[in-house]
Design an enzyme around this catalytic site. Sequence first.
Site, PDB file in Angstrom:
ATOM      1  CG  ASP A 126      28.854 -78.361 -60.497  1.00  0.00           C
ATOM      2  OD1 ASP A 126      30.067 -78.612 -60.663  1.00  0.00           O
ATOM      3  OD2 ASP A 126      27.983 -78.532 -61.378  1.00  0.00           O
ATOM      4  CE  LYS A 173      28.466 -75.607 -62.860  1.00  0.00           C
ATOM      5  NZ  LYS A 173      27.575 -76.093 -63.907  1.00  0.00           N
ATOM      6  NE  ARG A 181      25.365 -86.298 -66.413  1.00  0.00           N
ATOM      7  CZ  ARG A 181      25.017 -85.666 -67.530  1.00  0.00           C
ATOM      8  NH1 ARG A 181      25.080 -86.279 -68.692  1.00  0.00           N
ATOM      9  NH2 ARG A 181      24.603 -84.413 -67.487  1.00  0.00           N
TER      10      ARG A 181
END
Length: 487
Positions: free
Chosen positions: A259, A266, A340
Site C-alpha cells: 500500500d 504516503k 475498506r
Amino acid sequence: MEVRLTNRAAAPARLITCYEGEQPCTGDLPRLITQLIREMAEGEAFSPKFGTTLVLTPGQKEAPRHIVLMGLGKAEEFSAEKARKLAGRAFKEAKKLKAVGLDIDSAPLNGKIDSLELGRALAEGAMLASYKFDKYITGRKDNPVEAVYILGEGDALSQGINEGLALAEATNLARILTDEPANIMTPAHLAREAEEAGAKYGFEVQVRDEAGIRALGMEAFLAVARASDNPPRLIVMRHMGDPDSKEILALVGKGLTYDSGGLSLKPRQSMDGMKGDMAGAAAVIGAMSAIAELMIKANVVGVVAACENMPSGKAFKVNDIVGSMAGKSIEVLNTDAEGRLTLADAVYYAVAGEKATRVLDIATLTGAAVVTFGKITTAVLANDDAFYAKLQEASELAGERIWRLPHDDESKDLIKSDLADVRNTSKDGAGTITAGLFVGDFVQDKPWLHLDIAGTSWLTGEGDYNPKGATGVGVRTMFHLARELNK
C-alpha cells in the site's frame, strides 16, 4: 525444532520454576544441584516474580549442564498466557546457551490450569519463540535448539501439545507471508501460497483472476487494484467440516500486498512496513490451515481480496465515485483509505456468494487503532453481543487481547455522503470506528465482527514469544472462535 512429551529428562538445559513463597520444584535433580538451586533462589540475585530469570551452570558432565531458574509469581495468578511466555523465555535462554535440547517440567504447572490448555500453551510458546525470518541473510546461523521436551504424562497434556504445535505452525505461516517483501509477495504469489497451504492441510482453494473478479461486479476492489502492474486475485478457501449444518463462518482478511497510498501518496517513513498490509489475509490463511489440520467440526470460508494500491495514470482518484458488488456507490475522499473498499466487496461476497451466516473481517486498517491501543490490543467492532462474547472467549484462549469499540448510529452519520451512498473517510474523527462501520455496511445485517490489527500485527522489538516483525496475530483467535461457535 520439535516439541514433544516425555517422562525422561535428558536435555542439556532444564527449566526450573519457582512460585512466590515456595521452594523451586527440582524434580529428580541430584541433591547437591537441588541445594545449589535453593540457595540461589533465596539469594539477592533472584526474585520469584514472574519472568525473573537466573542461569546456573553447575559444571557437571551429565545432563542437565545448564539450569534456567525462572520465577512464576503468585501461584493463584498463573495462567495459560504465562505458560506461553514462560516457554518462550526458556527457549530463548536455551538458545543463548547453545543447548541442543531443553526440558520443561510440567509438574509444578499442572493443576494450576487445565492439562490440555497447559500443553497447548507450552508448545505454542516454545515454537512461536523459535521463529525468525532470516531466509535472505547469507551466512545465517541455525537454531541450536533441536528439541523442547515437556516432562509429564497424560492424554490431555499430549493432545494439548499437538494442538499447540499445529496452532504455532499456522501462526508462523502467517508470519512468513507477512514478513516476505512485496516484490515477492504479489497478489498472485499470495494466491499460490494459499493453494499450497490448502493442499498441505486439506482445505479447498478457489482463485479468481481479474476477469473473474470483474464478472462478480467487485467494482470497489478493482478500483483500488487497477493502477498496479501486478493484477489482483480473489482467494476463497473452504473447510466444510460440518456438512449437516447450514451455519457458515466467513473469515475475511485484508490483502493489500503493498500500500503506497495511491494518489494520496504516503510519505516515505509511512511506506516502511507497508508490505505487511496483508497481515489480515495472512492470518486468515493461517487460521484456515489450523482449522483444517485439526479437523474442526465447523463450516468455515476464508475470503481474501488481494491487490496492490499504487499510483499511476490508471489510479482511482480523490472525488471519484465508484460502485461495489453490493450495488452501493462510494465517494472516494482519500485513496489511502483503500482497504475498506476491498473489504466491502469481500464481505459482501462472503454472504452473497458463499452463504456465510456470520462474518469476521480482520485488517490492518487504521493508524488511529495504533494511536489508541498501541501494539498490545486489537480494536474490535461488533453488531452482535453473543458473537462478540464468543470472540472474547476465543481471544482469552489464544492470549490475544481485544477491546470493543462503540457501534452506534451517530458514528455512522460521519460516513454519510452528499453525493453517494457512503464516503470512505470520516467527516470528523473516530477513524477506527468509522472505518469499521464502513465495512459493516456491506455485511447484509449478518452477525459481524471487525478486528483492526494495525498495531498488533507488527512489532518493532521482540516479545516473550513474538519476534520483531510480523506477529501472526489473529490466527489462534480465529481458530478458537470457529471451534467455540460449534460447542
